[in-house]
Design a protein around this motif. Sequence first.
Motif, PDB file in Angstrom:
ATOM      1  N   MET A   1       3.308  -5.944   7.526  1.00 28.14           N
ATOM      2  CA  MET A   1       3.133  -6.279   8.933  1.00 28.14           C
ATOM      3  C   MET A   1       4.434  -6.765   9.518  1.00 28.14           C
ATOM      4  N   LYS A   2       4.669  -6.354  10.708  1.00 23.88           N
ATOM      5  CA  LYS A   2       5.886  -6.806  11.373  1.00 23.88           C
ATOM      6  C   LYS A   2       5.532  -7.722  12.524  1.00 23.88           C
ATOM      7  N   GLN A   3       6.219  -8.844  12.554  1.00 24.95           N
ATOM      8  CA  GLN A   3       6.107  -9.723  13.715  1.00 24.95           C
ATOM      9  C   GLN A   3       7.374  -9.531  14.551  1.00 24.95           C
ATOM     10  N   TYR A   4       7.229  -9.552  15.834  1.00 21.14           N
ATOM     11  CA  TYR A   4       8.373  -9.343  16.695  1.00 21.14           C
ATOM     12  C   TYR A   4       8.916 -10.672  17.201  1.00 21.14           C
ATOM     13  N   PHE A   5      10.218 -10.710  17.316  1.00 25.81           N
ATOM     14  CA  PHE A   5      10.872 -11.926  17.773  1.00 25.81           C
ATOM     15  C   PHE A   5      10.469 -12.265  19.197  1.00 25.81           C
ATOM     16  N   THR A   6      10.430 -13.542  19.476  1.00 25.07           N
ATOM     17  CA  THR A   6      10.189 -14.028  20.834  1.00 25.07           C
ATOM     18  C   THR A   6      11.479 -14.630  21.355  1.00 25.07           C
ATOM     19  N   LEU A   7      11.956 -14.109  22.457  1.00 27.48           N
ATOM     20  CA  LEU A   7      13.166 -14.660  23.043  1.00 27.48           C
ATOM     21  C   LEU A   7      12.876 -16.047  23.591  1.00 27.48           C
TER      22      LEU A   7
ATOM     23  N   GLU B   1      10.634  -9.312   4.695  1.00 27.12           N
ATOM     24  CA  GLU B   1       9.590  -8.332   4.387  1.00 27.12           C
ATOM     25  C   GLU B   1      10.080  -6.927   4.699  1.00 27.12           C
ATOM     26  N   GLU B   2      10.678  -6.767   5.872  1.00 28.47           N
ATOM     27  CA  GLU B   2      11.149  -5.445   6.266  1.00 28.47           C
ATOM     28  C   GLU B   2      12.263  -4.957   5.346  1.00 28.47           C
ATOM     29  N   LYS B   3      13.068  -5.869   4.860  1.00 34.42           N
ATOM     30  CA  LYS B   3      14.137  -5.515   3.923  1.00 34.42           C
ATOM     31  C   LYS B   3      13.592  -5.198   2.539  1.00 34.42           C
ATOM     32  N   GLY B   4      12.372  -5.653   2.258  1.00 31.73           N
ATOM     33  CA  GLY B   4      11.774  -5.420   0.945  1.00 31.73           C
ATOM     34  C   GLY B   4      11.987  -6.549  -0.039  1.00 31.73           C
ATOM     35  N   ASP B   5      12.513  -7.669   0.433  1.00 33.51           N
ATOM     36  CA  ASP B   5      12.733  -8.834  -0.426  1.00 33.51           C
ATOM     37  C   ASP B   5      11.506  -9.739  -0.318  1.00 33.51           C
TER      38      ASP B   5
ATOM     39  N   LEU C   1       1.159 -13.528   4.623  1.00 33.78           N
ATOM     40  CA  LEU C   1       0.948 -13.823   3.207  1.00 33.78           C
ATOM     41  C   LEU C   1       0.186 -12.684   2.532  1.00 33.78           C
ATOM     42  N   GLY C   2      -0.817 -12.166   3.209  1.00 32.10           N
ATOM     43  CA  GLY C   2      -1.561 -11.038   2.662  1.00 32.10           C
ATOM     44  C   GLY C   2      -0.668  -9.831   2.447  1.00 32.10           C
ATOM     45  N   PHE C   3       0.192  -9.563   3.403  1.00 29.86           N
ATOM     46  CA  PHE C   3       1.112  -8.431   3.329  1.00 29.86           C
ATOM     47  C   PHE C   3       2.065  -8.580   2.148  1.00 29.86           C
ATOM     48  N   VAL C   4       2.635  -9.776   1.987  1.00 25.65           N
ATOM     49  CA  VAL C   4       3.599 -10.012   0.913  1.00 25.65           C
ATOM     50  C   VAL C   4       2.922  -9.955  -0.453  1.00 25.65           C
ATOM     51  N   PHE C   5       1.773 -10.597  -0.583  1.00 27.81           N
ATOM     52  CA  PHE C   5       1.068 -10.574  -1.871  1.00 27.81           C
ATOM     53  C   PHE C   5       0.683  -9.144  -2.261  1.00 27.81           C
ATOM     54  N   TYR C   6       0.341  -8.321  -1.273  1.00 31.83           N
ATOM     55  CA  TYR C   6       0.043  -6.913  -1.562  1.00 31.83           C
ATOM     56  C   TYR C   6       1.262  -6.234  -2.189  1.00 31.83           C
ATOM     57  N   HIS C   7       2.423  -6.484  -1.605  1.00 30.37           N
ATOM     58  CA  HIS C   7       3.629  -5.788  -2.056  1.00 30.37           C
ATOM     59  C   HIS C   7       4.174  -6.319  -3.377  1.00 30.37           C
ATOM     60  N   ILE C   8       3.787  -7.515  -3.774  1.00 27.88           N
ATOM     61  CA  ILE C   8       4.211  -7.994  -5.093  1.00 27.88           C
ATOM     62  C   ILE C   8       3.094  -7.807  -6.121  1.00 27.88           C
ATOM     63  N   GLY C   9       2.023  -7.154  -5.693  1.00 30.51           N
ATOM     64  CA  GLY C   9       0.985  -6.739  -6.627  1.00 30.51           C
ATOM     65  C   GLY C   9      -0.080  -7.760  -6.958  1.00 30.51           C
ATOM     66  N   ILE C  10      -0.159  -8.846  -6.193  1.00 30.34           N
ATOM     67  CA  ILE C  10      -1.206  -9.845  -6.415  1.00 30.34           C
ATOM     68  C   ILE C  10      -2.318  -9.556  -5.411  1.00 30.34           C
ATOM     69  N   LEU C  11      -3.175  -8.605  -5.769  1.00 34.25           N
ATOM     70  CA  LEU C  11      -4.125  -8.044  -4.814  1.00 34.25           C
ATOM     71  C   LEU C  11      -5.212  -9.026  -4.410  1.00 34.25           C
TER      72      LEU C  11
ATOM     73  N   ALA D   1      -4.195  -7.569   9.652  1.00 33.41           N
ATOM     74  CA  ALA D   1      -4.932  -8.069   8.488  1.00 33.41           C
ATOM     75  C   ALA D   1      -5.961  -7.039   8.019  1.00 33.41           C
ATOM     76  N   PHE D   2      -6.630  -6.365   8.956  1.00 35.42           N
ATOM     77  CA  PHE D   2      -7.556  -5.298   8.572  1.00 35.42           C
ATOM     78  C   PHE D   2      -6.810  -4.188   7.834  1.00 35.42           C
ATOM     79  N   ASN D   3      -5.606  -3.871   8.309  1.00 33.18           N
ATOM     80  CA  ASN D   3      -4.799  -2.859   7.626  1.00 33.18           C
ATOM     81  C   ASN D   3      -4.436  -3.325   6.217  1.00 33.18           C
ATOM     82  N   ASN D   4      -4.090  -4.611   6.068  1.00 36.19           N
ATOM     83  CA  ASN D   4      -3.809  -5.157   4.739  1.00 36.19           C
ATOM     84  C   ASN D   4      -4.996  -4.950   3.804  1.00 36.19           C
ATOM     85  N   LEU D   5      -6.192  -5.275   4.300  1.00 36.55           N
ATOM     86  CA  LEU D   5      -7.398  -5.142   3.484  1.00 36.55           C
ATOM     87  C   LEU D   5      -7.622  -3.686   3.071  1.00 36.55           C
ATOM     88  N   GLY D   6      -7.354  -2.781   3.998  1.00 33.22           N
ATOM     89  CA  GLY D   6      -7.477  -1.365   3.673  1.00 33.22           C
ATOM     90  C   GLY D   6      -6.510  -0.946   2.585  1.00 33.22           C
ATOM     91  N   MET D   7      -5.277  -1.443   2.652  1.00 29.88           N
ATOM     92  CA  MET D   7      -4.273  -1.102   1.646  1.00 29.88           C
ATOM     93  C   MET D   7      -4.657  -1.651   0.270  1.00 29.88           C
TER      94      MET D   7
END
Length: 336
Positions: A1-7, A136-140, A165-175, A195-201
């Motif tokens: 998931m990407k969050q966009y910066f707020t000026l 997250e976007e960098k993959g770290d 947190l859901g997005f990151v845990f998905y990518h490090i394999g802690i489903l 979050a729904f997309n995370n659950l789908g993944m």
Amino acid sequence: MKQYFTLILLTLAFFSCVENAKRNQSFIKGRDALQMKEFEKAEIQLKLALEEDSLFTEAWNNLGIAYDGQGKTYEALNAYNIALKQDNCLEDAYQNKANVYYKLKDLDKAINTVSKGLTCNPENTSLLLNRATLLEEKGDFQAALADLKQLKQISGISDVLYTNLGFVFYHIGILDSAFHYSLMAIEINHKRHEAFNNLGMVEMQKKNYGEASKFFEKAIEIIPTNSVYRINLGRSYLNDKNFKESVDAFNMAVYYNEELASKETSVYSSLILNKKYQEATKLLTENIPEGRQAQKLEEIITQMISLEEKSSICEYISYLKSKNMEIDKEIYLKCK
């Protein structure tokens, strides 16, 4: 998931002296113009404020936003640098400057800029969240997780935090944790489509394709124009061998973002499995450079073999041959 910066638009809580009245009046007009996204008007007013006081840090920061809103990247960075030279712990200017680097797709500079702001205030929740999403976007993902855990200690419950947190845990394999935090995010905000997309993944990873499609459908219900969600829905259908449903999902992904969808191997596999050879060929030839078309065909073959559908790709290759399209010999031999 990407969050966009707020000026961050800096405001004046009070005016310290009468002689700054003209400066302050111009600043307020500039700030108000920014809030209305009238960037040219904001630039004029903020420059008037700076003519009265060239050391007006808040005006420099807001001028950077006005420049950025007009696509004047160099001028925006220069304005933020002047603001930070005058106040090297102006946290909002660090965030705004990082936003420019993010739009320039220079993640390293964006992360470095946000990190400088955090040295001034390690508990700035906005900077922590922004650095986490950049990482997250960098993959770290491990570094992103460290920031999110710190943010959780500081700010507590948040649907945005839990979604990340859901997005990151998905990518490090802690489903299990990925599912848990994504579900908590939805309990806080039932419109949290990421979050729904995370659950789908997560369900896709567990090969529960039917359950995955339900979550992707919910995300699409909230944001119908999101091609990523539609691609994910198409993948879930494809892996569940619901080929007709998959092509419908992918067609909508192409409709909303053809450039993105054309990179997705599953889009081609779905079209071929539904014998939509002309559509698959048109998408391939119009969106994939000629030098990479053979590679894409190789990816399609690999996927369709994994789906136990090799015969379908061979029929498609025969179709391409009938249209006098050049086929790499190695690819053609796989169907001999």
